[in-house]
Design a protein around this motif. Structure first.
Motif, short mmCIF file in Angstrom:
data_model
loop_
_atom_site.label_atom_id
_atom_site.label_comp_id
_atom_site.label_asym_id
_atom_site.label_seq_id
_atom_site.Cartn_x
_atom_site.Cartn_y
_atom_site.Cartn_z
N LEU A 1 0.91 -1.05 0.04
CA LEU A 1 -0.32 -0.04 -0.12
C LEU A 1 0.85 1.25 -0.03
O LEU A 1 1.99 1.35 0.61
N ASP A 2 0.53 2.17 -0.46
CA ASP A 2 1.23 3.51 -0.71
C ASP A 2 0.37 4.38 -0.93
O ASP A 2 -0.04 5.09 -2.18
N ASP B 1 4.71 -1.89 3.54
CA ASP B 1 5.95 -2.56 2.90
C ASP B 1 6.07 -4.13 3.62
O ASP B 1 6.30 -4.02 4.84
N LEU B 2 6.34 -4.92 2.75
CA LEU B 2 6.56 -6.35 3.16
C LEU B 2 7.59 -7.00 2.50
O LEU B 2 7.64 -6.67 1.32
N VAL C 1 0.93 5.36 9.13
CA VAL C 1 -0.55 5.85 9.24
C VAL C 1 -0.19 7.12 9.35
O VAL C 1 0.20 7.88 10.45
N GLY C 2 -0.91 8.01 8.33
CA GLY C 2 -0.66 9.37 8.28
C GLY C 2 -1.89 10.17 8.64
O GLY C 2 -3.14 9.54 8.45
#
Length: 245
Positions: free
Chosen positions: A123-124, A131-132, A169-170
């Protein structure tokens, strides 16, 4: 007129191509200053854990990450970690590396290492990033024990395969975010390197800047790893800076 229109079109296409090329590969560089409390033990030749009174000291990390949009090809991150502990013991009575130590001794436990991380951006976006991947932590340190007249040293230079995850988380529009970075040992299941905290991002024209503060812990609990058995911990607060190009 046609020549002018053609020239304008070509110039526009070149500008678009140039912009796309500039965003094809992204770079992140950063560094953390870490004030860590050091504690733990290592085993003497007869298997008895030797506990030392370690000093709290400044540690540090620097890293670079390369990210790209090519499908199935992982991004890469390389992080260098400096971890050094110095401890004292007043009444030693043990054998280390075939040498008998007695009385006051000093131990220097260097667990510095380099992380090689391969990861995918799952996700980005401005709200959630994930990131994984997998990592290989290459140790390049040593344990050295010395009394006033004699030192003995054993290299700690094997590697550890680890699972890797990074999450953010932003809060959109504020630049504020919470983050966690986790590395868990696979072949050495009692080794982990984790940190979590808060960051503030500032967007720039040529690069973005992020200021980070948080808490980090490195646990190194191993049995017969590079001919050493030890259970060491480095943990404490850190502050750092990351630049994104």
């Amino acid at each position: 007129m046609k020549k002018t229109l053609l020239a304008t079109t070509l110039l526009g296409l070149l500008s678009i191509s140039s912009a796309q090329a500039s965003t094809l590969v992204g770079f992140k560089v950063g560094g953390d200053y870490w004030q860590a409390d050091t504690s733990g033990s290592f085993n003497s030749d007869d298997g008895v854990a030797q506990t030392y009174n370690y000093d709290s000291d400044a540690q540090g990390s620097v890293w670079i990450a390369i990210e790209h949009p090519i499908p199935l090809v992982p991004n890469i991150k390389i992080r260098e970690n400096r971890l050094e502990g110095k401890g004292s013991q007043a009444n030693s009575d043990f054998t280390f590396n075939d040498h008998q130590f007695s009385g006051a001794t000093t131990a220097y436990n260097d667990l510095s290492n380099t992380d090689f991380v391969l990861y995918y951006e799952i996700l980005d976006n401005d709200i959630v990033a994930l990131d994984l991947g997998a990592a290989y932590k290459q140790m390049h340190g040593s344990i050295r024990v010395q009394d006033p007249g004699h030192p003995e040293e054993v290299d700690v230079d094997s590697g550890i395969v680890m699972a890797y995850a990074n999450a953010e988380v932003g809060v959109p529009g504020l630049g504020l975010y919470a983050f966690a970075d986790v590395m868990l040992g696979i072949d050495e299941s009692s080794v982990y390197d984790i940190n979590a905290g808060l960051g503030w991002k500032f967007d720039g024209i040529a690069l973005d800047t992020a200021i980070r503060v948080g808490y980090r812990e490195f646990k190194f609990d191993v049995d017969d790893f590079s001919s050493t058995t030890q259970n060491m911990s480095f943990k404490g607060a850190f502050a750092g800076l990351e630049l994104t190009f």
